[in-house]
Design an enzyme around this catalytic site. Structure first.
Site, PDB file in Angstrom:
ATOM      1  N   ASP A 151      12.231  51.129 -66.662  1.00  0.00           N
ATOM      2  CA  ASP A 151      10.929  50.477 -66.471  1.00  0.00           C
ATOM      3  C   ASP A 151      10.395  50.790 -65.072  1.00  0.00           C
ATOM      4  O   ASP A 151      11.020  50.447 -64.077  1.00  0.00           O
ATOM      5  CB  ASP A 151      11.131  48.958 -66.647  1.00  0.00           C
TER       6      ASP A 151
ATOM      7  N   HIS B  34       3.759  50.497 -76.472  1.00  0.00           N
ATOM      8  CA  HIS B  34       3.437  49.935 -75.160  1.00  0.00           C
ATOM      9  C   HIS B  34       2.784  50.982 -74.260  1.00  0.00           C
ATOM     10  O   HIS B  34       1.798  50.698 -73.569  1.00  0.00           O
ATOM     11  CB  HIS B  34       4.727  49.401 -74.527  1.00  0.00           C
TER      12      HIS B  34
HETATM   13  C1  HEM Z   1       7.603  42.349 -71.532  1.00  0.00           C
HETATM   14  C2  HEM Z   1       7.075  42.861 -70.438  1.00  0.00           C
HETATM   15  C3  HEM Z   1       7.081  44.340 -70.175  1.00  0.00           C
HETATM   16  C4  HEM Z   1       8.092  45.246 -70.320  1.00  0.00           C
HETATM   17  C5  HEM Z   1       9.525  44.984 -70.784  1.00  0.00           C
HETATM   18  C6  HEM Z   1       7.566  46.534 -69.957  1.00  0.00           C
HETATM   19  C7  HEM Z   1       8.279  47.715 -70.004  1.00  0.00           C
HETATM   20  C8  HEM Z   1       7.738  48.972 -69.801  1.00  0.00           C
HETATM   21  C9  HEM Z   1       8.443  50.216 -69.965  1.00  0.00           C
HETATM   22  C10 HEM Z   1       9.891  50.333 -70.402  1.00  0.00           C
HETATM   23  C11 HEM Z   1       7.587  51.217 -69.697  1.00  0.00           C
HETATM   24  C12 HEM Z   1       7.865  52.729 -69.765  1.00  0.00           C
HETATM   25  C13 HEM Z   1       8.358  53.315 -68.474  1.00  0.00           C
HETATM   26  C14 HEM Z   1       7.390  53.213 -67.339  1.00  0.00           C
HETATM   27  O1  HEM Z   1       6.501  54.051 -67.173  1.00  0.00           O
HETATM   28  O2  HEM Z   1       7.486  52.229 -66.611  1.00  0.00           O
HETATM   29  C15 HEM Z   1       6.336  50.614 -69.325  1.00  0.00           C
HETATM   30  C16 HEM Z   1       5.196  51.299 -68.975  1.00  0.00           C
HETATM   31  C17 HEM Z   1       4.044  50.718 -68.565  1.00  0.00           C
HETATM   32  N1  HEM Z   1       3.742  49.392 -68.590  1.00  0.00           N
HETATM   33 FE1  HEM Z   1       4.972  47.885 -69.133  1.00  0.00          FE
HETATM   34  N2  HEM Z   1       6.251  46.384 -69.591  1.00  0.00           N
HETATM   35  C18 HEM Z   1       5.913  45.066 -69.725  1.00  0.00           C
HETATM   36  C19 HEM Z   1       4.680  44.501 -69.485  1.00  0.00           C
HETATM   37  C20 HEM Z   1       3.577  45.176 -69.039  1.00  0.00           C
HETATM   38  C21 HEM Z   1       2.305  44.591 -68.743  1.00  0.00           C
HETATM   39  C22 HEM Z   1       1.984  43.104 -68.907  1.00  0.00           C
HETATM   40  C23 HEM Z   1       1.502  45.587 -68.293  1.00  0.00           C
HETATM   41  C24 HEM Z   1       0.074  45.558 -67.846  1.00  0.00           C
HETATM   42  C25 HEM Z   1      -0.709  44.504 -67.910  1.00  0.00           C
HETATM   43  C26 HEM Z   1       2.278  46.819 -68.325  1.00  0.00           C
HETATM   44  C27 HEM Z   1       1.802  48.042 -67.929  1.00  0.00           C
HETATM   45  C28 HEM Z   1       2.494  49.229 -68.082  1.00  0.00           C
HETATM   46  C29 HEM Z   1       1.956  50.521 -67.693  1.00  0.00           C
HETATM   47  C30 HEM Z   1       0.619  50.796 -67.028  1.00  0.00           C
HETATM   48  C31 HEM Z   1       2.928  51.467 -68.030  1.00  0.00           C
HETATM   49  C32 HEM Z   1       2.846  52.989 -67.834  1.00  0.00           C
HETATM   50  C33 HEM Z   1       2.137  53.629 -69.009  1.00  0.00           C
HETATM   51  C34 HEM Z   1       2.099  55.132 -68.822  1.00  0.00           C
HETATM   52  O3  HEM Z   1       1.206  55.607 -68.125  1.00  0.00           O
HETATM   53  O4  HEM Z   1       2.964  55.809 -69.374  1.00  0.00           O
HETATM   54  N3  HEM Z   1       3.533  46.526 -68.775  1.00  0.00           N
HETATM   55  N4  HEM Z   1       6.443  49.245 -69.405  1.00  0.00           N
END
Ligand code: HEM
Length: 350
Positions: free
Chosen positions: A153, A225
């Site tokens: 993440d 996601h």
């Molecule tokens: C349960 C809560 C969350 C979990 C477990 C989670 C987990 C992850 C994971 C595993 C990734 C893929 C790896 C990475 O690029 O970081 C990711 C990407 C991302 N997450 Fe989350 N996330 C959560 C909540 C959120 C929330 C609430 C937002 C925004 C309001 C968010 C925004 C993003 C963004 C912008 C990316 C990158 C997308 C990309 O350009 O590839 N995440 N998240």
């Protein structure tokens, strides 16, 4: 027209991801004395960070202070950040994002939990009975920066120059070097999650699990996601936020989860991502991560630059002003710039 000759030093928003973090959220009690205590305590936060951090410099202790919308008004600053407003709750298609109380955020990071804990102790000692603790979540690094769903993440966070460009305000002359931060505490239904095959989990997230590679467009689901959090402006430029999510958990309390924290130069980008996740894009195409993750808190804070934070200590006492928080209002319009802002612009406006 404002001339800005020097970018003010930001708080340590873009400090590297650490092994430990504490997310401390407090509300400020009613009355002018409590508002004054809180305002002067956060203005002096640098001294407390040095007291603890200097004892083990290589453990990289940092603390970012965020200020909620009501608290900002109670502090009586002559200008207000254009996009500062309470977190807007979302009643989603299948899942909701609640808005919960929070006047001050302390995002404390270090390689050691005891450093975080000690700073937290000193902060709360200084704040005394002026505040009530509403959240105190200890986050930890889970193996190679994975969340408790087992996925790495933070990979697609911006890097290099793009990190500061995404995080720091560059369009509000009174608040250059500041930031906005949205926090949400999510609990996971791990039993349900683990019933999915690894391939199915990968389609929920949009990346492979072991080696953390983004799925090919041909197989990337629209409700993953990653799909729903890849957002662009009207010209097709990708909009970034800066995330420092941490795992947390207590088997006694029966909860494990991810503490989401996202900084950006405007909260609108993060709010757009939340709309995509909860309401769906197009509406109804909601983020499948929410079938396994429940948002239990939601707050929005303004993060002043270090200089602006320190200058809050010089504002006049709230005594004599009505410091009772106003009920939430829909009016998030920015200051028209006609107010005197001298004491907040300070040194970087010379
Ligand atoms: C349960 C809560 C969350 C979990 C477990 C989670 C987990 C992850 C994971 C595993 C990734 C893929 C790896 C990475 O690029 O970081 C990711 C990407 C991302 N997450 Fe989350 N996330 C959560 C909540 C959120 C929330 C609430 C937002 C925004 C309001 C968010 C925004 C993003 C963004 C912008 C990316 C990158 C997308 C990309 O350009 O590839 N995440 N998240």
């Amino acid at each position: 027209m404002t001339s800005v000759s020097r970018f003010p030093e930001p708080q340590a928003v873009t400090a590297p991801l650490t092994e430990h973090a504490v997310f401390l959220v407090v509300t400020i009690e009613d009355g002018a004395a409590a508002a004054d205590t809180a305002r002067t305590a956060i203005a002096d936060i640098g001294g407390l960070v040095r007291s603890v951090g200097f004892r083990s410099l290589h453990d990289g202790l940092t603390c970012v202070v965020g200020i909620g919308s009501d608290a900002w008004d109670r502090f009586g600053a002559p200008v207000r950040p254009a996009h500062l407003h309470p977190f807007v709750p979302i009643e989603g298609y299948r899942h909701d994002a609640p808005s919960t109380p929070g006047d001050l955020l302390f995002h404390i990071r270090s390689a050691r939990h005891d450093m975080c804990f000690e700073l937290e102790r000193l902060i709360l000692e200084r704040l005394g009975d002026a505040v009530r603790v509403v959240d105190d979540t200890a986050g930890f690094r889970y193996f190679d920066a994975r969340d408790l769903l087992g996925f790495v993440d933070g990979t697609e966070n911006p890097t290099g120059d793009e990190l500061g460009e995404a995080a720091y305000i560059d369009a509000e002359p009174d608040f250059l070097g500041g930031s906005y931060v949205i926090t949400q505490r999510y609990t996971h239904d791990l039993a349900a999650w683990q019933r999915l095959s690894t391939e199915e989990q990968e389609r929920v997230i949009g990346r492979t699990k072991i080696d953390d590679v983004e799925l090919d467009d041909a197989v990337m689901p629209a409700d993953s996601h990653v799909s729903l959090n890849t957002v662009t402006d009207d010209d097709g430029n990708e909009l970034d936020i800066v995330r420092f999510n941490m795992a947390f958990g207590s088997y006694a309390a029966g909860e494990v989860g991810t503490y989401f924290i996202g900084y950006a130069k405007s909260p609108e980008t993060t709010e757009l991502m939340l709309q995509n996740m909860f309401v769906g894009n197009p509406p109804g195409n909601v983020d499948r991560i929410l079938d396994f993750s429940t948002a239990t808190s939601g707050c929005l804070f303004f993060v002043p630059s270090s200089a602006t934070l320190a200058m809050l200590g010089d504002l006049p006492s709230a005594a004599g002003r009505d410091t009772t928080p106003e009920p939430p209002s829909d009016d998030t319009s920015p200051s028209d710039g006609s107010l005197s802002v001298g004491s907040l612009r300070g040194e970087y406006d010379r």
